[in-house]
Each structure stands twice: as C-alpha cells, then as structure tokens.
Design a protein around this motif. Structure first.
Motif, PDB file in Angstrom:
ATOM      1  N   ARG A 150       0.855  -1.207   0.196  1.00 10.31           N
ATOM      2  CA  ARG A 150       0.013   0.155  -0.117  1.00 10.31           C
ATOM      3  C   ARG A 150       0.873   1.071   0.096  1.00 10.31           C
ATOM      4  N   PHE A 151       0.492   2.159  -0.954  1.00 11.90           N
ATOM      5  CA  PHE A 151       1.020   3.524  -1.086  1.00 11.90           C
ATOM      6  C   PHE A 151       0.692   4.626  -0.926  1.00 11.90           C
ATOM      7  N   SER A 152       1.046   5.663  -0.506  1.00 11.32           N
ATOM      8  CA  SER A 152       0.130   7.054  -0.654  1.00 11.32           C
ATOM      9  C   SER A 152       0.253   7.540  -2.145  1.00 11.32           C
ATOM     10  N   LEU A 153      -0.480   8.436  -2.369  1.00  6.95           N
ATOM     11  CA  LEU A 153      -0.440   8.857  -3.995  1.00  6.95           C
ATOM     12  C   LEU A 153       0.754   9.715  -4.116  1.00  6.95           C
ATOM     13  N   ASP A 154       1.728  10.283  -3.315  1.00 10.74           N
ATOM     14  CA  ASP A 154       2.899  11.040  -3.332  1.00 10.74           C
ATOM     15  C   ASP A 154       3.951   9.941  -3.835  1.00 10.74           C
ATOM     16  N   ARG A 155       3.878   8.453  -3.520  1.00 15.97           N
ATOM     17  CA  ARG A 155       4.663   7.543  -3.612  1.00 15.97           C
ATOM     18  C   ARG A 155       4.366   6.675  -4.852  1.00 15.97           C
ATOM     19  N   ILE A 156       3.489   7.194  -6.047  1.00 17.52           N
ATOM     20  CA  ILE A 156       3.050   6.165  -6.936  1.00 17.52           C
ATOM     21  C   ILE A 156       4.098   5.864  -7.929  1.00 17.52           C
ATOM     22  N   GLN A 157       5.193   6.752  -8.158  1.00 22.02           N
ATOM     23  CA  GLN A 157       6.353   6.143  -9.060  1.00 22.02           C
ATOM     24  C   GLN A 157       6.904   5.084  -8.269  1.00 22.02           C
TER      25      GLN A 157
ATOM     26  N   PHE B 190       5.938  -2.680  -8.745  1.00 25.74           N
ATOM     27  CA  PHE B 190       4.968  -3.536  -9.232  1.00 25.74           C
ATOM     28  C   PHE B 190       5.358  -4.176 -10.500  1.00 25.74           C
ATOM     29  N   PHE B 191       5.970  -3.534 -11.338  1.00 20.39           N
ATOM     30  CA  PHE B 191       6.593  -4.175 -12.605  1.00 20.39           C
ATOM     31  C   PHE B 191       7.845  -4.795 -12.527  1.00 20.39           C
ATOM     32  N   GLN B 192       8.454  -4.902 -11.308  1.00 19.14           N
ATOM     33  CA  GLN B 192       9.566  -5.844 -11.092  1.00 19.14           C
ATOM     34  C   GLN B 192       9.088  -7.116 -10.962  1.00 19.14           C
ATOM     35  N   GLY B 193       7.748  -7.269 -10.377  1.00 23.19           N
ATOM     36  CA  GLY B 193       7.099  -8.409 -10.219  1.00 23.19           C
ATOM     37  C   GLY B 193       6.972  -9.073  -8.546  1.00 23.19           C
ATOM     38  N   ASP B 194       7.975  -8.496  -7.958  1.00 24.54           N
ATOM     39  CA  ASP B 194       7.756  -9.140  -6.440  1.00 24.54           C
ATOM     40  C   ASP B 194       6.442  -8.226  -5.491  1.00 24.54           C
ATOM     41  N   THR B 195       5.541  -8.614  -6.194  1.00 24.07           N
ATOM     42  CA  THR B 195       4.335  -8.041  -5.283  1.00 24.07           C
ATOM     43  C   THR B 195       3.085  -8.886  -5.804  1.00 24.07           C
ATOM     44  N   GLY B 196       1.979  -8.845  -4.978  1.00 26.79           N
ATOM     45  CA  GLY B 196       0.934  -9.024  -5.257  1.00 26.79           C
ATOM     46  C   GLY B 196      -0.067  -8.040  -5.796  1.00 26.79           C
ATOM     47  N   LYS B 197      -1.183  -7.576  -5.165  1.00 24.74           N
ATOM     48  CA  LYS B 197      -1.898  -6.476  -5.543  1.00 24.74           C
ATOM     49  C   LYS B 197      -1.204  -5.225  -4.808  1.00 24.74           C
ATOM     50  N   VAL B 198      -1.193  -4.202  -5.707  1.00 26.60           N
ATOM     51  CA  VAL B 198      -0.637  -2.979  -5.040  1.00 26.60           C
ATOM     52  C   VAL B 198      -1.690  -1.945  -4.801  1.00 26.60           C
ATOM     53  N   LEU B 199      -1.895  -1.458  -3.658  1.00 35.63           N
ATOM     54  CA  LEU B 199      -2.676  -0.262  -3.782  1.00 35.63           C
ATOM     55  C   LEU B 199      -2.276   1.304  -3.613  1.00 35.63           C
ATOM     56  N   ILE B 200      -2.856   2.282  -4.150  1.00 39.40           N
ATOM     57  CA  ILE B 200      -2.678   3.562  -3.907  1.00 39.40           C
ATOM     58  C   ILE B 200      -3.944   4.206  -3.301  1.00 39.40           C
ATOM     59  N   GLU B 201      -3.557   4.733  -1.800  1.00 40.10           N
ATOM     60  CA  GLU B 201      -4.666   5.298  -0.976  1.00 40.10           C
ATOM     61  C   GLU B 201      -4.056   6.827  -0.897  1.00 40.10           C
ATOM     62  N   PRO B 202      -5.036   7.566  -1.657  1.00 44.26           N
ATOM     63  CA  PRO B 202      -4.738   9.019  -1.658  1.00 44.26           C
ATOM     64  C   PRO B 202      -5.020   9.471  -0.502  1.00 44.26           C
TER      65      PRO B 202
END
Length: 345
Positions: A320-327, A333-345
C-alpha cells in the motif's frame, strides 16, 4: 447538484508523462452533471494494463480500480451522499441488445472506460455516471473493496465462462501468478471448492510463494514443466486452464495440459495462440474462450463472497502506497515482487 460542503475546487493529480515517469499537476475538481456522481477516491489498485500509460504516457488521469465515497450528486441521481462503493470500469449504455441481457462488458455503445478514456481513480476525486457505481456495505474497508473489480470480478468471470462449456470441473491451471492470476486462484477455490487442485505457473518466486500460501500448487517454470508438476501431484492433466499472462508460450503450455473436453480461457491480452485444430480442438473436443473483464451484475454476488471470505482474499494485497509515492509503487509492481498494490490517496 448536491455535494458535501468541504469539497475543494482544485486537486493535485499524478501526470503520466511517459518513459516510466510520473509528475504531479493541478486539475479542477470535476462537477457532476445530470445522472453523474462525484466520487472521493479512497483507494485505487495498480493493474498490469496500466503498463502502456506508465511507459507511453496518458492524456487522462489513469486508475480503473477505484473505491470511494459519494461526495456529490448531479440532477436525476438517487444515490445518497456519503455512500461507499466501487466504480465499474466500463460505462455501459444499459439499452443495447447486450446490456439488456446483462452483458455490460460487451456493451455496443460504451460511453467510457474510466482511467483510459476519462479521468480515473488516481485523482482524489472523479466523476462517473451513476450506473457504473456499485454501493457496498460501509463495514467493508474501501481499500479491500477494490478487489471486487479486477481481482474477484475478472477472476470469477473467467471461471464462469469455462463452466458454460465444462460443468464438472475437478482441476484448474492458471498461467501467471500476478494479481489477476491470484484472483483466478482465489475465485476457483471460493466458487469451485477448496478441495479443487489449482496449479499456477510463473517464473517469479515471490508470487509463487504467495500463491502457495493461498492454496495453489506452484509451478516454477524455471525448474520444470507444467505437466511434470501435474503428474507429481497425481494427475494427468487439468479440466480448465486460464491464461492471465497473454504470452504465446503460456497459452500453448496451458492447451497441452488440458484433458479431453478441456477449456482454455484467455484473459490476458497480448500475444497470439497457435492451434493445430484437428489435434488440439476437434479430436479431444476442447474449447478456447475469451473472457473480457466481467459483468456489472456479477458484483452483487462477489460482494457477498468478500464479506464471508475477507481474510483469505486480503492476502492478495501485499503493498500500500500514498499518492505521493505512486512512482515507487509502479516501479516495484513492474519488477514483479508484489501481489496487488494499492494507492490510498
């Protein structure tokens, strides 16, 4: 138009400028028109289909797995301000032949794909037509509610597509252990029964370990073949195979693992499938089906499922990431070592 009093006039949104870079800019908070709702977004999940927007840029604010709270309502709406819910990606007309039969994912006069053609859920606020908003029980956490969309919706729809052809499913193979693959795994267990063996293949150890925790039999493609793993588990093939990878090699391996009467369901967009029609299809009476997103009407059933099985499904959300860490979120996520990743504004 009715809305809560503290809605700001402007908002900071991520700008997908291309080449894997996200900047930030300011946009006006949209005003809902006739038949529309203003949603204060509380969570939006990353998806592999965002890849082109991340690398090639986007003229709209992306984000197509949004959950939030109704903060405003235009003329002619009936949804109460403060309602919690999720946003269905496709703005279906509700009147065409397909929509009248419930096939909202095959609407003949689709008006929008939120996050692709119209501003989506990475902004703090988004406007949607009321028909694509599904109200949820307020006790369900909004971040977890995002799983009603691409995870449970797409995963469950693929299994139901297979059941149209094969009604006595006793084994499942999933190609790709990314978020959609994990969703297929979860829905296979919840819809078909926990005792149904679900094989899931991938190259990424992180995702295979997560799949195994969720009850799958992992197939590490770097260490062996699918059929070897199936045989070690006491089987000779599978009844249905669901490809979420979009890769030719994955689809071919899935097809070769099918029993007679087996069904290959293609969920992941991408590469081609090469068929030897006589041996692959006719002789064994196999079927190949496409499965696109899911029907709006399926959300109600999945809403009941998630309320009964939330701890199991929560395992799919790993970051889970805040919107200011979306990069940072997209790079991980695109490296592959995750399940579902969330942005929580």
């Amino acid at each position: 138009m009715h809305q809560v009093a503290n809605v700001p006039q402007t908002m900071i949104v991520p700008l997908f400028v291309g080449q894997g870079k996200i900047e930030y800019g300011e946009k006006p908070v949209p005003i809902p028109g006739k038949g529309q709702l203003l949603i204060q977004v509380k969570a939006n999940a990353l998806c592999g289909s965002d890849r082109s927007q991340f690398y090639e840029g986007s003229s709209v604010t992306p984000g197509h797995e949004a959950a939030g709270i109704v903060a405003g309502a235009g003329e002619g709406t009936s949804t109460v301000i403060g309602s919690h819910g999720v946003v269905y990606l496709m703005d279906f007309c509700g009147e065409c032949r397909n929509c009248r039969q419930g096939f909202s994912n095959q609407c003949l006069h689709k008006r929008a794909d939120y996050g692709f053609t119209h501003d989506g859920g990475y902004g703090p606020y988004m406007v949607v037509n009321e028909n694509v908003f599904f109200q949820i029980d307020a006790s369900l956490p909004l971040s977890e509610a995002t799983m009603l969309l691409d995870i449970m919706g797409t995963g469950g729809h693929a299994i139901k597509r297979a059941q149209l052809v094969h009604k006595d499913i006793t084994s499942v193979l999933v190609t790709g252990a990314g978020p959609i693959g994990l969703g297929v795994l979860a829905m296979a267990k919840l819809l078909l029964g926990d005792d149904i063996p679900v094989f899931i293949m991938d190259f990424v150890p992180y995702r295979l370990e997560l799949a195994e925790k969720m009850g799958a039999i992992p197939v590490n493609l770097g260490a062996g073949s699918v059929l070897e793993t199936i045989r070690k588990a006491g089987g000779s093939g599978v009844d249905i195979a669901i490809d979420t990878s979009g890769k030719t090699a994955g689809r071919r391996a899935s097809l070769e693992a099918l029993h007679q009467r087996g069904v290959l369901v293609c969920v992941g967009h991408g590469e081609e499938l090469n068929l030897h029609v006589s041996s692959d299809l006719i002789a064994a009476e196999r079927a190949v089906l496409g499965s696109e997103y899911f029907q709006y009407g399926e959300i109600a059933d999945n809403h009941r499922v998630i309320q009964n099985h939330l701890p199991y499904l929560q395992q799919i959300i790993t970051h889970r990431f805040s919107l200011d860490r979306i990069q940072e979120a997209y790079e991980l996520f695109f490296q592959g070592d995750t399940g579902k990743v969330l942005i929580e504004p």
